[in-house]
Design a protein around this motif. Structure first.
Motif, mmCIF file in Angstrom:
data_model
loop_
_atom_site.group_PDB
_atom_site.id
_atom_site.type_symbol
_atom_site.label_atom_id
_atom_site.label_comp_id
_atom_site.label_asym_id
_atom_site.label_seq_id
_atom_site.Cartn_x
_atom_site.Cartn_y
_atom_site.Cartn_z
ATOM 1 N N THR A 207 -101.400 -63.269 -70.368
ATOM 2 C CA THR A 207 -100.855 -62.213 -69.510
ATOM 3 C C THR A 207 -99.993 -62.811 -68.409
ATOM 4 O OG1 THR A 207 -102.824 -60.874 -69.940
ATOM 5 C CG2 THR A 207 -101.424 -60.199 -68.096
ATOM 6 N N ARG A 208 -100.423 -63.937 -67.870
ATOM 7 C CA ARG A 208 -99.629 -64.616 -66.839
ATOM 8 C C ARG A 208 -98.267 -65.016 -67.390
ATOM 9 N NH1 ARG A 208 -104.386 -68.750 -64.985
ATOM 10 N NH2 ARG A 208 -105.786 -67.213 -63.998
ATOM 11 N N GLU A 209 -98.277 -65.560 -68.597
ATOM 12 C CA GLU A 209 -97.015 -65.974 -69.211
ATOM 13 C C GLU A 209 -96.121 -64.773 -69.500
ATOM 14 O OE1 GLU A 209 -97.959 -68.296 -72.625
ATOM 15 O OE2 GLU A 209 -98.753 -69.981 -71.459
ATOM 16 N N LEU A 210 -96.739 -63.646 -69.816
ATOM 17 C CA LEU A 210 -95.965 -62.426 -70.054
ATOM 18 C C LEU A 210 -95.268 -61.977 -68.776
ATOM 19 C CD1 LEU A 210 -95.279 -60.218 -72.151
ATOM 20 C CD2 LEU A 210 -97.261 -58.944 -71.316
ATOM 21 N N TYR A 211 -96.000 -62.026 -67.659
ATOM 22 C CA TYR A 211 -95.409 -61.694 -66.358
ATOM 23 C C TYR A 211 -94.267 -62.662 -66.032
ATOM 24 C CZ TYR A 211 -99.081 -58.361 -64.972
ATOM 25 O OH TYR A 211 -99.914 -57.280 -64.876
ATOM 26 N N GLN A 212 -94.488 -63.947 -66.302
ATOM 27 C CA GLN A 212 -93.470 -64.947 -65.994
ATOM 28 C C GLN A 212 -92.199 -64.722 -66.798
ATOM 29 O OE1 GLN A 212 -95.750 -68.468 -66.839
ATOM 30 N NE2 GLN A 212 -96.506 -68.669 -64.741
ATOM 31 N N LYS A 213 -92.367 -64.366 -68.067
ATOM 32 C CA LYS A 213 -91.199 -64.097 -68.916
ATOM 33 C C LYS A 213 -90.452 -62.856 -68.439
ATOM 34 C CE LYS A 213 -92.982 -66.302 -73.112
ATOM 35 N NZ LYS A 213 -93.465 -66.074 -74.500
ATOM 36 N N ALA A 214 -91.215 -61.839 -68.006
ATOM 37 C CA ALA A 214 -90.586 -60.617 -67.501
ATOM 38 C C ALA A 214 -89.758 -60.915 -66.261
ATOM 39 C CB ALA A 214 -91.658 -59.578 -67.185
ATOM 40 N N MET A 215 -90.254 -61.802 -65.403
ATOM 41 C CA MET A 215 -89.517 -62.154 -64.200
ATOM 42 C C MET A 215 -88.319 -63.048 -64.510
ATOM 43 S SD MET A 215 -89.185 -61.769 -60.997
ATOM 44 C CE MET A 215 -90.728 -60.963 -60.582
ATOM 45 N N ALA A 216 -88.449 -63.876 -65.537
ATOM 46 C CA ALA A 216 -87.381 -64.819 -65.880
ATOM 47 C C ALA A 216 -86.094 -64.120 -66.309
ATOM 48 C CB ALA A 216 -87.854 -65.765 -66.981
ATOM 49 N N VAL A 217 -86.209 -62.918 -66.869
ATOM 50 C CA VAL A 217 -85.009 -62.211 -67.324
ATOM 51 C C VAL A 217 -84.321 -61.468 -66.185
ATOM 52 C CG1 VAL A 217 -85.931 -61.933 -69.638
ATOM 53 C CG2 VAL A 217 -86.288 -60.108 -67.966
ATOM 54 N N PHE A 218 -84.974 -61.441 -65.003
ATOM 55 C CA PHE A 218 -84.354 -60.776 -63.857
ATOM 56 C C PHE A 218 -83.150 -61.588 -63.398
ATOM 57 C CE2 PHE A 218 -84.100 -60.438 -59.139
ATOM 58 C CZ PHE A 218 -83.643 -59.133 -59.081
ATOM 59 N N GLY A 219 -82.090 -60.918 -63.112
ATOM 60 C CA GLY A 219 -80.894 -61.603 -62.653
ATOM 61 C C GLY A 219 -79.676 -61.091 -63.386
ATOM 62 N N GLY A 220 -78.645 -61.875 -63.380
ATOM 63 C CA GLY A 220 -77.408 -61.447 -64.017
ATOM 64 C C GLY A 220 -76.285 -62.333 -63.545
ATOM 65 N N ILE A 221 -75.100 -61.805 -63.519
ATOM 66 C CA ILE A 221 -73.944 -62.569 -63.074
ATOM 67 C C ILE A 221 -73.995 -62.674 -61.549
ATOM 68 C CG2 ILE A 221 -71.434 -62.642 -63.007
ATOM 69 C CD1 ILE A 221 -71.494 -60.940 -65.562
ATOM 70 N N ALA A 222 -74.039 -63.883 -61.041
ATOM 71 C CA ALA A 222 -74.146 -64.073 -59.594
ATOM 72 C C ALA A 222 -72.808 -63.765 -58.919
ATOM 73 C CB ALA A 222 -74.554 -65.506 -59.286
ATOM 74 N N PRO A 223 -72.849 -63.141 -57.745
ATOM 75 C CA PRO A 223 -71.599 -62.886 -57.019
ATOM 76 C C PRO A 223 -71.011 -64.189 -56.502
ATOM 77 C CG PRO A 223 -73.479 -62.316 -55.658
ATOM 78 C CD PRO A 223 -74.017 -62.619 -57.018
ATOM 79 N N SER A 224 -69.708 -64.214 -56.354
ATOM 80 C CA SER A 224 -69.052 -65.386 -55.787
ATOM 81 C C SER A 224 -68.829 -65.156 -54.295
ATOM 82 C CB SER A 224 -67.718 -65.632 -56.494
ATOM 83 O OG SER A 224 -66.870 -64.502 -56.361
ATOM 84 N N TYR A 225 -68.367 -66.189 -53.605
ATOM 85 C CA TYR A 225 -68.096 -66.044 -52.178
ATOM 86 C C TYR A 225 -67.001 -67.020 -51.769
ATOM 87 C CZ TYR A 225 -70.534 -70.449 -51.313
ATOM 88 O OH TYR A 225 -70.891 -71.768 -51.310
ATOM 89 N N HIS A 226 -66.430 -66.778 -50.618
ATOM 90 C CA HIS A 226 -65.522 -67.744 -50.024
ATOM 91 C C HIS A 226 -65.726 -67.705 -48.516
ATOM 92 C CE1 HIS A 226 -63.131 -63.968 -49.897
ATOM 93 N NE2 HIS A 226 -62.650 -64.465 -48.778
ATOM 94 N N ILE A 227 -65.174 -68.670 -47.832
ATOM 95 C CA ILE A 227 -65.350 -68.758 -46.379
ATOM 96 C C ILE A 227 -64.020 -68.514 -45.692
ATOM 97 C CG2 ILE A 227 -65.974 -70.271 -44.456
ATOM 98 C CD1 ILE A 227 -67.903 -71.691 -46.339
#
Length: 299
Positions: A207-227
């Motif tokens: 069950t712990r590994e299932l939770y970890q896998k569910a969290m691992a797919v969270f995310g996507g294309i990261a926004p870029s930035y400039h200064i």
């Protein structure tokens, strides 16, 4: 931590003062600016943490299987307050997809195809009125309507990717079920994180590994930035979509130990926890919970 991170940042988005649900020819419902609705340019970073908490609480309604009408009202309330999510620029590998011959898509919940023609992709977000667009290979141009407000809006974002500016036009729409699903995904991510640590010693390794896998797919294309060198060095986050902005803010809030995200044990509302209050979002909810507990003990 979250406030310090965005203290020297700025990014802008557009919201209209009224949105409506319309059904397309394909039978799908869409959220789109209402007729004669007025746009407003604002900085979502000034809305932290409320914008993240509001998004999560819309998702919690679906996690709690609340009536569809209640969820619909909450979704429209959020969109009216903050604008549409900008799914059109959030899903592709780049928000500058108008500069390419086709649109390329990483894995997502909404579109199974890995790529599609630009015309087909744009049609997903303009189900009612098409923009006057001309695209030949990598060359693109589009004609803004005679509406002075739309012209001014386009000029405001003329240095941004073309698709982002196009998504601020009145003709733009997002499928209601896609928007609702995104809120639910965020709420699911939060509850997964909370349950993992809360029940760590009560669950088995699988069950712990299932939770970890569910969290691992969270995310996507990261926004870029400039200064930019303004009165002081200033980070300019290039979100290009409200979705990615919220996702990034949510990510930092999720790992913040000083004010961790919590779900009220009484009303299931998401709130920022404090050392002296990690279980309830308000004194009233704690009082109501104690009353229910005492009633159960008497019974």
């Amino acid at each position: 931590m979250i406030k310090n991170l965005f203290e020297r940042s700025r990014s802008h988005w557009v919201r209209y003062n009224r949105y409506e649900l319309k059904t397309g020819k394909n039978g799908r419902r869409y959220i789109t600016p209402g007729k004669d609705a007025k746009p407003d340019v604002y900085n979502p970073l000034n809305m932290v943490p409320d914008i993240v908490l509001d998004a999560l609480n819309v998702g919690m309604l679906m996690m709690g299987r609340k009536p569809a009408a209640e969820v619909e009202r909450a979704v429209l309330k959020f969109v009216t307050q903050y604008g549409l999510l900008g799914l059109m620029t959030a899903l592709p590998t780049t928000p500058s997809f108008m500069d390419y011959k086709a649109v390329y898509l990483p894995k997502n919940h909404f579109i199974k195809e890995e790529s599609m023609s630009t015309d087909r992709y744009l049609a997903l977000f303009y189900p009612f009125d098409q923009l006057e667009l001309v695209k030949q290979g990598i060359e693109s141009s589009w004609k803004v309507s005679g509406d002075r407000t739309m012209i001014a809006l386009t000029m405001t974002f003329m240095d941004e990717p073309m698709a982002k500016t196009m998504s601020f036009q009145r003709q733009y729409a997002e499928p209601y079920d896609w928007v609702a699903q995104q809120f639910k995904d965020w709420a699911f991510t939060l509850t997964t994180s909370i349950l993992y640590y809360q029940d760590y010693h009560l669950i088995d390794q699988d069950t712990r590994e299932l939770y970890q896998k569910a969290m691992a797919v969270f995310g996507g294309i990261a926004p870029s930035y400039h200064i930019e060198l303004l009165d002081k060095p200033t980070i300019y986050w290039d979100f290009h979509s409200l979705l990615l902005g919220i996702q990034m803010m949510f990510s930092f809030m999720l790992v913040d130990n000083e004010q961790p995200l919590r779900v009220c044990k009484h009303c299931q509302k998401v709130f920022l926890g404090k050392p002296d209050n990690m279980d309830f979002c308000s004194a009233r909810c704690k009082e109501q919970s104690d009353i229910c507990k005492n009633r159960k003990e008497r019974d």
